[in-house]
Write a protein that holds these residues in place. Structure first.
Motif, short mmCIF file in Angstrom:
data_model
loop_
_atom_site.label_atom_id
_atom_site.label_comp_id
_atom_site.label_asym_id
_atom_site.label_seq_id
_atom_site.Cartn_x
_atom_site.Cartn_y
_atom_site.Cartn_z
N VAL A 142 11.38 11.20 -61.36
CA VAL A 142 11.50 10.82 -62.77
C VAL A 142 12.94 10.89 -63.24
N TRP A 143 13.64 11.95 -62.84
CA TRP A 143 15.03 12.11 -63.27
C TRP A 143 15.95 11.06 -62.64
N VAL A 144 15.71 10.75 -61.37
CA VAL A 144 16.50 9.70 -60.72
C VAL A 144 16.22 8.35 -61.36
N ALA A 145 14.95 8.07 -61.65
CA ALA A 145 14.59 6.80 -62.29
C ALA A 145 15.19 6.71 -63.69
N LEU A 146 15.20 7.84 -64.41
CA LEU A 146 15.79 7.84 -65.75
C LEU A 146 17.28 7.56 -65.69
N LEU A 147 17.96 8.14 -64.71
CA LEU A 147 19.39 7.86 -64.53
C LEU A 147 19.62 6.39 -64.21
N MET A 161 10.11 2.13 -68.11
CA MET A 161 10.30 3.57 -68.20
C MET A 161 8.99 4.27 -68.58
N SER A 162 8.21 3.66 -69.46
CA SER A 162 6.92 4.23 -69.82
C SER A 162 5.96 4.24 -68.63
N PHE A 163 5.98 3.17 -67.85
CA PHE A 163 5.12 3.09 -66.68
C PHE A 163 5.48 4.17 -65.66
N GLU A 164 6.77 4.37 -65.44
CA GLU A 164 7.20 5.37 -64.46
C GLU A 164 6.89 6.79 -64.92
N LEU A 165 6.97 7.03 -66.22
CA LEU A 165 6.55 8.34 -66.74
C LEU A 165 5.05 8.53 -66.58
N GLY A 166 4.30 7.46 -66.80
CA GLY A 166 2.85 7.54 -66.61
C GLY A 166 2.47 7.76 -65.16
N VAL A 206 0.97 1.71 -56.11
CA VAL A 206 2.00 2.14 -57.07
C VAL A 206 3.39 2.01 -56.45
N PHE A 207 3.52 2.44 -55.21
CA PHE A 207 4.82 2.35 -54.54
C PHE A 207 5.28 0.90 -54.43
N LEU A 208 4.38 0.00 -54.01
CA LEU A 208 4.74 -1.40 -53.87
C LEU A 208 5.11 -2.01 -55.21
N ALA A 209 4.38 -1.63 -56.27
CA ALA A 209 4.66 -2.18 -57.59
C ALA A 209 6.04 -1.75 -58.07
N VAL A 210 6.34 -0.45 -57.98
CA VAL A 210 7.63 0.06 -58.45
C VAL A 210 8.76 -0.51 -57.61
N PHE A 211 8.55 -0.54 -56.31
CA PHE A 211 9.58 -1.10 -55.42
C PHE A 211 9.85 -2.56 -55.75
#
Length: 241
Positions: A87-92, A70-75, A143-148
């Motif tokens: 961010v809101w979808v990821a938080l959900l 969650m911290s990484f996605e906020l960053g 970033v996209f590949l890492a999060v995915f």
């Protein structure tokens, strides 16, 4: 006729050269992500081998991993890589999906259960939002590949952590194996549930304070200085000894 440099003609050699770098960058990014995921799976497997019968410790590490995600996605959003709705979808997805799964660990659920369907649906929604909400996919491809990658790898790591023995695939209290949204609703409307939750949180807090004070003299002094209850408790304990 030859075009002059200032004639406004597009610099095709430079454009083609830049396009040639895109597949190379993609391969490097993909290789880096795959290497990091392989290392994470290896480390996670070694950790589970040492803590196979300690679900509390495994759950605690899961909390840390989820907090890091969650911290990484906020960053990532703060750096301008994604749009606000991501961010809101990821938080959900992280709260209703990841946090709910961690709280209910090590309870096992079938693939056709509501729990599994909900988790898979949240993964699809999060991935779709990420793909649509990147501010320039080529510019932030790594970033996209890492999060995915970790979005779809974390459920695999969760499955690896489930005990092999069916007798261990249960929670200590059946009240914990309840959907997070339902638990929040019960806390909001039921006074008894709120009181019971406060009592459990206080018990957990005092238990960890006691452990910290026993393991560290500095922590013991800080806790006694901050809490009169603990100071009087330890004073009585010393006198009785």
């Amino acid at each position: 006729l030859k075009l002059r440099p200032d004639s406004g003609a597009p610099p095709w050699p430079l454009i083609l050269r830049a396009m040639a770098y895109v597949p190379v960058i993609s391969l490097y990014s993909l290789g880096l992500v795959v290497f990091l995921l392989a290392a994470a799976v290896w480390l996670w497997g070694n950790f589970l081998d040492r803590n196979e019968h300690d679900p509390a410790r495994v759950r605690a590490v899961m909390f840390l991993v989820l907090s890091a995600v969650m911290s990484f996605e906020l960053g990532v959003h703060a750096a301008g890589c994604t749009r606000s709705f991501v961010v809101w979808v990821a938080l959900l997805a992280n709260c209703w999906g990841g946090l709910d799964a961690v709280l209910r660990f090590p309870a096992a659920h079938d693939l056709e259960s509501i729990f599994s369907v909900k988790q898979f649906s949240l993964l699809i929604i999060k991935t779709t939002a990420l793909a649509l909400g990147m501010n320039g996919l080529r510019n932030h491809l790594t970033v996209f590949l890492a999060v995915f990658a970790y979005t779809w790898t974390l459920p695999v790591l969760y499955s690896m952590a489930l005990p092999m023995d069916p007798a261990e695939q249960i929670v200590k209290d059946d009240a914990y194996d309840v959907d997070l949204a339902l638990r929040v609703w019960q806390l909001a409307v039921n006074t008894h549930e709120r009181h019971a939750c406060i009592v459990k949180c206080k018990g957990w807090w005092y238990k960890n304070l006691a452990v910290a004070s026993e393991q560290s003299t500095l922590a013991h002094m800080a806790i006694c200085a901050a809490s009169s209850e603990h100071r009087s408790f330890y004073t009585k304990k010393v006198r009785s000894v």
